[in-house]
Design an enzyme around this catalytic site. Structure first.
Site, mmCIF file in Angstrom:
data_model
loop_
_atom_site.group_PDB
_atom_site.id
_atom_site.type_symbol
_atom_site.label_atom_id
_atom_site.label_comp_id
_atom_site.label_asym_id
_atom_site.label_seq_id
_atom_site.Cartn_x
_atom_site.Cartn_y
_atom_site.Cartn_z
ATOM 1 C CB SER A 170 48.163 38.266 38.268
ATOM 2 O OG SER A 170 48.138 39.521 37.623
ATOM 3 C CE LYS A 204 45.076 39.040 35.170
ATOM 4 N NZ LYS A 204 46.034 39.708 36.055
ATOM 5 C CB SER A 239 48.945 37.150 34.014
ATOM 6 O OG SER A 239 48.519 37.536 35.295
ATOM 7 C CE LYS A 265 46.960 34.381 36.597
ATOM 8 N NZ LYS A 265 48.324 34.904 36.406
#
Length: 361
Positions: A132, A135, A189, A294
């Site tokens: 992820s 993203k 997420s 992130k």
């Protein structure tokens, strides 16, 4: 007739006793409920001046105990037979590289954001799945396009994960604004949120993925490739060096900084209010000053984390890939923070490399 009833009663008593002996020593098994003889509904059989009492409660409790014990034993057997799927980094032998900080991540990179000086590196050119962390690029594309953030988008069946079968609290038919979906994608997420952002981009998902790869090339991220906007695919790959470049670029966007470090966010879904939280607990820690972050995880990538943060007066970019253990990526960040704080001048630099430098998808 009385003998048949007596035999049945004795069999039930023997079964309960056998079950208690069997379930007692089972390691880590769910505790068996005790068979409690209740007064109501008790059958009494008189023979040889002895009374044998068998309650319905005892029978039900015994059956439940057997189910709990069997389920626990079955779980242990499945876990023993089916080992955890190794990450690409483990397959490539990257975890064999040792470092002075004893990091659990097989790939790590710490650089000074202002001077670009590398303070710590470990297999930083290895190309691995990034889960992820993808993203973050999704956010860069959406933010850069200047699309209306108040435009309403509906989650459809196309946004349901068929790659890993992951769950989502955003049911098919949920309607949220583009801004809300971006917030959920970066902060918590949310996979369906990220996919919906890419799917509804002008030109559709293929155009969106092309823009992701074009942006990576423009930034000089030559080890990076994207095939979809969520990170569920192991074919989304990059290196620590490239991800540090992405973090630096994303940090220049105030909206991405704000949304990725938000501690929590509520959205209205129909008649319900859903609370979403940040996947990185460090954003709530007063000892950390995080400007952008992130997290990511799929089995092929291991636990991943990227951050922009300020430590000992220096703006740093941290990248941790392929960490073993759910909390180990956060532990690695803490170890690096203590290391930097103990040596603010950073006279020493660490570079560690394993024999395997890159992993093809």
């Amino acid at each position: 007739m009385s003998n048949q009833i007596l035999n049945r009663a004795l069999k039930i008593v023997g079964f309960v006793a056998l079950l208690a002996a069997f379930a007692g020593p089972a390691a880590n098994a769910a505790p068996a409920k005790r068979a409690v003889v209740k007064k109501p509904h008790v059958a009494k059989i008189v023979t040889s001046k002895k009374i044998v009492s068998i309650s319905k409660g005892a029978q039900v409790s015994a059956r439940k105990s057997m189910r709990f014990t069997t389920a626990a034993r079955r779980t242990r057997i499945v876990q023993a037979v089916i080992p955890a799927k190794p990450s690409f980094g483990q397959i490539a032998g990257l975890h064999s590289a040792q470092d002075p900080l004893d990091l659990k991540s097989s790939v790590a990179l710490v650089i000074d954001q202002d001077t670009r000086e590398v303070l710590f590196s470990k297999n930083d050119h290895a190309v691995l799945p990034i889960a992820s962390l993808t993203k973050l690029m999704t956010g860069v594309i959406i933010s850069g396009a200047k699309l209306p953030l108040d435009e309403v988008i509906t989650v459809t069946q196309d946004d349901v994960d068929t790659e890993k079968g992951s769950r989502s609290r955003l049911k098919v038919g949920t309607t949220l604004t583009r801004g809300e979906l971006l917030h959920l994608a970066l902060m918590s997420s949310e996979n369906r949120a990220a996919h919906a952002l890419g799917r509804t981009y002008p030109g559709g998902l293929p155009t969106f993925v092309q823009l992701m790869n074009a942006k990576a090339k423009m930034l000089g991220m030559n080890d990076t490739s994207y095939v979809e906007p969520t990170g569920l695919s192991s074919r989304n790959q990059s290196s620590a060096q490239d991800l540090a470049t992405l973090v630096n670029a994303a940090h220049g966007d105030p909206m991405l900084r704000e949304l990725s470090t938000s501690t929590g966010y509520q959205v209205e879904v129909g008649s319900r209010t859903l609370q979403f939280n940040n996947t990185n607990r460090l954003v709530k820690n007063p000892e950390w000053d995080i400007g952008l972050q992130k997290t990511g995880y799929i089995s092929e990538a291991g636990q991943c984390l990227v951050m922009q943060t300020k430590i000992a007066g220096r703006k740093l970019i941290m990248v941790f890939l392929d960490s073993a253990g759910k909390l180990s990526r956060l532990g690695d960040a803490e170890r690096v923070r203590r290391w930097v704080e103990s040596s603010p001048v950073m006279d020493q630099k660490v570079k560690i490399s394993a024999s395997a430098k890159s992993v093809a998808g």
